[in-house]
Design an enzyme around this catalytic site. Sequence first.
Site, PDB file in Angstrom:
ATOM      1  N   THR A 132      26.562  -6.094 -17.891  1.00 45.47           N
ATOM      2  CA  THR A 132      25.183  -5.802 -18.275  1.00 45.47           C
ATOM      3  C   THR A 132      24.849  -4.321 -18.126  1.00 45.47           C
ATOM      4  O   THR A 132      25.473  -3.620 -17.323  1.00 45.47           O
ATOM      5  CB  THR A 132      24.245  -6.636 -17.378  1.00 45.47           C
ATOM      6  OG1 THR A 132      22.913  -6.179 -17.542  1.00 45.47           O
ATOM      7  CG2 THR A 132      24.594  -6.496 -15.897  1.00 45.47           C
ATOM      8  N   ASP A 133      23.806  -3.887 -18.843  1.00 44.86           N
ATOM      9  CA  ASP A 133      23.339  -2.505 -18.660  1.00 44.86           C
ATOM     10  C   ASP A 133      22.588  -2.326 -17.340  1.00 44.86           C
ATOM     11  O   ASP A 133      22.322  -1.199 -16.925  1.00 44.86           O
ATOM     12  CB  ASP A 133      22.443  -2.081 -19.842  1.00 44.86           C
ATOM     13  CG  ASP A 133      21.191  -2.933 -20.020  1.00 44.86           C
ATOM     14  OD1 ASP A 133      21.002  -3.911 -19.271  1.00 44.86           O
ATOM     15  OD2 ASP A 133      20.386  -2.620 -20.931  1.00 44.86           O
ATOM     16  N   GLU A 134      22.242  -3.449 -16.673  1.00 45.80           N
ATOM     17  CA  GLU A 134      21.446  -3.322 -15.442  1.00 45.80           C
ATOM     18  C   GLU A 134      22.216  -2.643 -14.313  1.00 45.80           C
ATOM     19  O   GLU A 134      21.621  -2.198 -13.338  1.00 45.80           O
ATOM     20  CB  GLU A 134      20.949  -4.698 -14.984  1.00 45.80           C
ATOM     21  CG  GLU A 134      20.082  -5.343 -16.021  1.00 45.80           C
ATOM     22  CD  GLU A 134      19.091  -6.351 -15.474  1.00 45.80           C
ATOM     23  OE1 GLU A 134      18.933  -6.454 -14.247  1.00 45.80           O
ATOM     24  OE2 GLU A 134      18.468  -7.035 -16.292  1.00 45.80           O
ATOM     25  N   TYR A 158      20.980  -9.235  -8.520  1.00 45.46           N
ATOM     26  CA  TYR A 158      21.773  -9.587  -9.713  1.00 45.46           C
ATOM     27  C   TYR A 158      22.575  -8.389 -10.186  1.00 45.46           C
ATOM     28  O   TYR A 158      23.796  -8.461 -10.392  1.00 45.46           O
ATOM     29  CB  TYR A 158      20.843 -10.075 -10.839  1.00 45.46           C
ATOM     30  CG  TYR A 158      21.512 -10.069 -12.204  1.00 45.46           C
ATOM     31  CD1 TYR A 158      22.540 -10.951 -12.511  1.00 45.46           C
ATOM     32  CD2 TYR A 158      21.120  -9.145 -13.193  1.00 45.46           C
ATOM     33  CE1 TYR A 158      23.168 -10.932 -13.759  1.00 45.46           C
ATOM     34  CE2 TYR A 158      21.737  -9.121 -14.435  1.00 45.46           C
ATOM     35  CZ  TYR A 158      22.765 -10.013 -14.716  1.00 45.46           C
ATOM     36  OH  TYR A 158      23.388  -9.985 -15.940  1.00 45.46           O
ATOM     37  N   LYS A 162      26.709  -7.830 -10.342  1.00 45.65           N
ATOM     38  CA  LYS A 162      27.455  -7.529 -11.573  1.00 45.65           C
ATOM     39  C   LYS A 162      28.195  -6.195 -11.412  1.00 45.65           C
ATOM     40  O   LYS A 162      29.333  -6.044 -11.882  1.00 45.65           O
ATOM     41  CB  LYS A 162      26.515  -7.469 -12.776  1.00 45.65           C
ATOM     42  CG  LYS A 162      25.887  -8.790 -13.188  1.00 45.65           C
ATOM     43  CD  LYS A 162      26.879  -9.828 -13.676  1.00 45.65           C
ATOM     44  CE  LYS A 162      27.498  -9.501 -15.012  1.00 45.65           C
ATOM     45  NZ  LYS A 162      28.348 -10.630 -15.511  1.00 45.65           N
TER      46      LYS A 162
HETATM   47  P1  NAD Z   1      23.431 -18.020 -18.614  1.00 50.76           P
HETATM   48  O1  NAD Z   1      22.809 -18.030 -17.263  1.00 50.76           O
HETATM   49  O2  NAD Z   1      22.666 -18.541 -19.779  1.00 50.76           O
HETATM   50  O3  NAD Z   1      24.819 -18.839 -18.592  1.00 50.76           O
HETATM   51  C1  NAD Z   1      25.742 -18.701 -17.558  1.00 50.76           C
HETATM   52  C2  NAD Z   1      26.775 -19.793 -17.726  1.00 50.76           C
HETATM   53  O4  NAD Z   1      27.760 -19.622 -16.678  1.00 50.76           O
HETATM   54  C3  NAD Z   1      26.219 -21.208 -17.576  1.00 50.76           C
HETATM   55  O5  NAD Z   1      26.782 -22.052 -18.561  1.00 50.76           O
HETATM   56  C4  NAD Z   1      26.672 -21.621 -16.190  1.00 50.76           C
HETATM   57  O6  NAD Z   1      26.839 -23.034 -16.057  1.00 50.76           O
HETATM   58  C5  NAD Z   1      27.985 -20.887 -16.064  1.00 50.76           C
HETATM   59  N1  NAD Z   1      28.387 -20.633 -14.665  1.00 50.76           N
HETATM   60  C6  NAD Z   1      27.607 -20.145 -13.672  1.00 50.76           C
HETATM   61  N2  NAD Z   1      28.310 -20.058 -12.533  1.00 50.76           N
HETATM   62  C7  NAD Z   1      29.566 -20.477 -12.832  1.00 50.76           C
HETATM   63  C8  NAD Z   1      30.773 -20.597 -12.081  1.00 50.76           C
HETATM   64  N3  NAD Z   1      30.809 -20.277 -10.776  1.00 50.76           N
HETATM   65  N4  NAD Z   1      31.880 -21.057 -12.685  1.00 50.76           N
HETATM   66  C9  NAD Z   1      31.848 -21.410 -14.014  1.00 50.76           C
HETATM   67  N5  NAD Z   1      30.746 -21.330 -14.761  1.00 50.76           N
HETATM   68  C10 NAD Z   1      29.623 -20.861 -14.182  1.00 50.76           C
HETATM   69  O7  NAD Z   1      23.884 -16.517 -18.852  1.00 50.76           O
HETATM   70  P2  NAD Z   1      23.920 -15.659 -20.194  1.00 50.76           P
HETATM   71  O8  NAD Z   1      22.585 -15.066 -20.411  1.00 50.76           O
HETATM   72  O9  NAD Z   1      24.561 -16.467 -21.238  1.00 50.76           O
HETATM   73  O10 NAD Z   1      24.888 -14.471 -19.736  1.00 50.76           O
HETATM   74  C11 NAD Z   1      26.291 -14.595 -19.879  1.00 50.76           C
HETATM   75  C12 NAD Z   1      26.948 -13.328 -19.337  1.00 50.76           C
HETATM   76  O11 NAD Z   1      26.458 -12.196 -20.053  1.00 50.76           O
HETATM   77  C13 NAD Z   1      26.630 -13.065 -17.863  1.00 50.76           C
HETATM   78  O12 NAD Z   1      27.789 -12.554 -17.259  1.00 50.76           O
HETATM   79  C14 NAD Z   1      25.536 -12.007 -17.901  1.00 50.76           C
HETATM   80  O13 NAD Z   1      25.584 -11.201 -16.753  1.00 50.76           O
HETATM   81  C15 NAD Z   1      25.931 -11.235 -19.139  1.00 50.76           C
HETATM   82  N6  NAD Z   1      24.832 -10.558 -19.849  1.00 50.76           N
HETATM   83  C16 NAD Z   1      23.706 -11.261 -20.196  1.00 50.76           C
HETATM   84  C17 NAD Z   1      22.696 -10.615 -20.926  1.00 50.76           C
HETATM   85  C18 NAD Z   1      21.433 -11.330 -21.342  1.00 50.76           C
HETATM   86  O14 NAD Z   1      20.495 -10.687 -21.824  1.00 50.76           O
HETATM   87  N7  NAD Z   1      21.337 -12.635 -21.203  1.00 50.76           N
HETATM   88  C19 NAD Z   1      22.842  -9.249 -21.279  1.00 50.76           C
HETATM   89  C20 NAD Z   1      24.013  -8.584 -20.889  1.00 50.76           C
HETATM   90  C21 NAD Z   1      24.998  -9.255 -20.193  1.00 50.76           C
HETATM   91  O1  DAU Z   2      19.578  -5.922 -19.544  1.00 49.29           O
HETATM   92  C1  DAU Z   2      20.461  -7.020 -19.571  1.00 49.29           C
HETATM   93  C2  DAU Z   2      19.898  -8.120 -18.711  1.00 49.29           C
HETATM   94  O2  DAU Z   2      18.787  -8.655 -19.407  1.00 49.29           O
HETATM   95  C3  DAU Z   2      20.910  -9.219 -18.409  1.00 49.29           C
HETATM   96  O3  DAU Z   2      21.951  -8.678 -17.639  1.00 49.29           O
HETATM   97  C4  DAU Z   2      20.247 -10.371 -17.633  1.00 49.29           C
HETATM   98  O4  DAU Z   2      21.171 -11.427 -17.450  1.00 49.29           O
HETATM   99  C5  DAU Z   2      19.072 -10.860 -18.445  1.00 49.29           C
HETATM  100  O5  DAU Z   2      18.390 -11.858 -17.723  1.00 49.29           O
HETATM  101  C6  DAU Z   2      18.111  -9.703 -18.771  1.00 49.29           C
HETATM  102  O6  DAU Z   2      17.450  -9.215 -17.581  1.00 49.29           O
HETATM  103  P1  DAU Z   2      15.890  -8.849 -17.574  1.00 49.29           P
HETATM  104  O7  DAU Z   2      15.389  -8.932 -16.196  1.00 49.29           O
HETATM  105  O8  DAU Z   2      15.631  -7.598 -18.325  1.00 49.29           O
HETATM  106  O9  DAU Z   2      15.362 -10.085 -18.485  1.00 49.29           O
HETATM  107  P2  DAU Z   2      14.102 -11.062 -18.360  1.00 49.29           P
HETATM  108  O10 DAU Z   2      14.050 -11.847 -19.616  1.00 49.29           O
HETATM  109  O11 DAU Z   2      14.060 -11.789 -17.065  1.00 49.29           O
HETATM  110  O12 DAU Z   2      12.902 -10.021 -18.373  1.00 49.29           O
HETATM  111  C7  DAU Z   2      12.728  -9.102 -19.453  1.00 49.29           C
HETATM  112  C8  DAU Z   2      11.534  -8.225 -19.124  1.00 49.29           C
HETATM  113  O13 DAU Z   2      10.351  -9.032 -19.176  1.00 49.29           O
HETATM  114  C9  DAU Z   2      11.565  -7.645 -17.720  1.00 49.29           C
HETATM  115  O14 DAU Z   2      11.018  -6.338 -17.745  1.00 49.29           O
HETATM  116  C10 DAU Z   2      10.698  -8.583 -16.906  1.00 49.29           C
HETATM  117  C11 DAU Z   2       9.670  -9.041 -17.913  1.00 49.29           C
HETATM  118  N1  DAU Z   2       9.157 -10.434 -17.707  1.00 49.29           N
HETATM  119  C12 DAU Z   2      10.054 -11.434 -17.543  1.00 49.29           C
HETATM  120  C13 DAU Z   2       9.622 -12.733 -17.345  1.00 49.29           C
HETATM  121  C14 DAU Z   2      10.601 -13.850 -17.135  1.00 49.29           C
HETATM  122  C15 DAU Z   2       7.790 -10.675 -17.754  1.00 49.29           C
HETATM  123  O15 DAU Z   2       6.971  -9.738 -17.939  1.00 49.29           O
HETATM  124  N2  DAU Z   2       7.357 -11.949 -17.557  1.00 49.29           N
HETATM  125  C16 DAU Z   2       8.205 -12.995 -17.343  1.00 49.29           C
HETATM  126  O16 DAU Z   2       7.741 -14.142 -17.129  1.00 49.29           O
END
Ligand code: NAD
Ligand code: DAU
Length: 353
Positions: A132-134, A158, A162
């Site tokens: 992630t970019d975080e 988190y 990562k």
């Molecule tokens: P998600 O939470 O929707 O899905 C995570 C999946 O991993 C689920 O299916 C869960 O059951 C599985 N999992 C969790 N713990 C596990 C374990 N110990 N063993 C096997 N499986 C396990 O997450 P996502 O949003 O699909 O993100 C997927 C990946 O991409 C993550 O590594 C996250 O850090 C990264 N990522 C997400 C975003 C985003 O915006 N969602 C952005 C950048 C990177």
């Molecule tokens: O940047 C990549 C990341 O983006 C991934 O690594 C994470 O897995 C993914 O969850 C996401 O993280 P964020 O914290 O940015 O996403 P989230 O959707 O939780 O929140 C997006 C923005 O919106 C953040 O600034 C918080 C705000 N927010 C979020 C929720 C859930 C609100 O204002 N209200 C809300 O209820």
Amino acid sequence: MILVTGGAGFIGANFVLDWLGESDEPIVNLDKLTYAGNLANLGQLKGDARHIFVHGDIGDRALVEKALATHRPRAIVNFAAESHVDRSIHGPAPFIETNVVGTFSLLEQTRSFYTALAPSEQASFRFVHVSTDEVYGSLGPDDRPFSEATAYAPNSPYAASKAAADHLARAYVHTYGLPVLTTNCSNNYGPRQFPEKLIPLMIHNALAGKALPVYGDGSNVRDWLYVGDHCAAIRTVLERGRPGETYNIGGKAERTNVDVVRTLCRILTELKPGRDYASQITFVRDRPGHDRRYAIDAGKITRELAWKPRESFESGLARTVRWYLENTTWLAGVTSGDYLKWTELNYPVEATS
Ligand code: NAD
Ligand code: DAU
């Protein structure tokens, strides 16, 4: 075949579906099925022999060893993680367990599998670690977007978990020569995202007539990317990326949170009129340590691997809203049970204004 972990979650499931939509190469999907893992995401693959599901934890050495020995994948894509920042603030332990210890364990088992491969198999083997970019921390309004050279400065449990995993991945390249490629992507949105994240939560609440809880003043900025574009970038890195390299992935679509929510309300008004969605916007207490701004410089993957996003933020968002409107059964299914308990814990006081 290839092995993915976390393929029942949001990005993983989209990746599996896109993969099998584009090729006949089988995919082994190892997932623990936490609250975020949902096999209904893959319902359309029922009976498809190209998708092999293994229920288990990336930290379970014996299970991973057996899966690797049985299926002998040519590549691994590691999506498995605890992924929600707010949950990491309420309870960091599972984040350390899966994202740090689990990734370490997966790298160890992969190293042992890789070491025993023939040299020709080693030459083509790849491990893509999805991050992630975080990990880069937070930007000021005039700072340049994160590049691959930006120093790590994670701010939430988190992000720290990562970052730790990314460091382990890097160490396995340098110490053991494991062909790992790491991707650092910005915020994804699209079909099948669990409605604890901003965009699906807002769609769900808007349709249910509930408050749209915007944290703080709503001016935090995220750089949004449609999930299908992220999946295409990962396929590109898998096929053409250089082992040992890291690639930033982003949509060049910086928006404040309140802008995102207002745009969603406008799209909903067009597609499902009858309610004043914007009047449901409610400003609530801020996330502790809330990162101000993320922005990605995706120049390297565009220059070196010729990847660029296909969806604009507006087209991707409209597509996403349409998907949620057409899949109300999916939404109802995931909003029962654990999700409701989470809402009570995270939003104890609804409005600050
Ligand atoms: P998600 O939470 O929707 O899905 C995570 C999946 O991993 C689920 O299916 C869960 O059951 C599985 N999992 C969790 N713990 C596990 C374990 N110990 N063993 C096997 N499986 C396990 O997450 P996502 O949003 O699909 O993100 C997927 C990946 O991409 C993550 O590594 C996250 O850090 C990264 N990522 C997400 C975003 C985003 O915006 N969602 C952005 C950048 C990177
Ligand atoms: O940047 C990549 C990341 O983006 C991934 O690594 C994470 O897995 C993914 O969850 C996401 O993280 P964020 O914290 O940015 O996403 P989230 O959707 O939780 O929140 C997006 C923005 O919106 C953040 O600034 C918080 C705000 N927010 C979020 C929720 C859930 C609100 O204002 N209200 C809300 O209820």
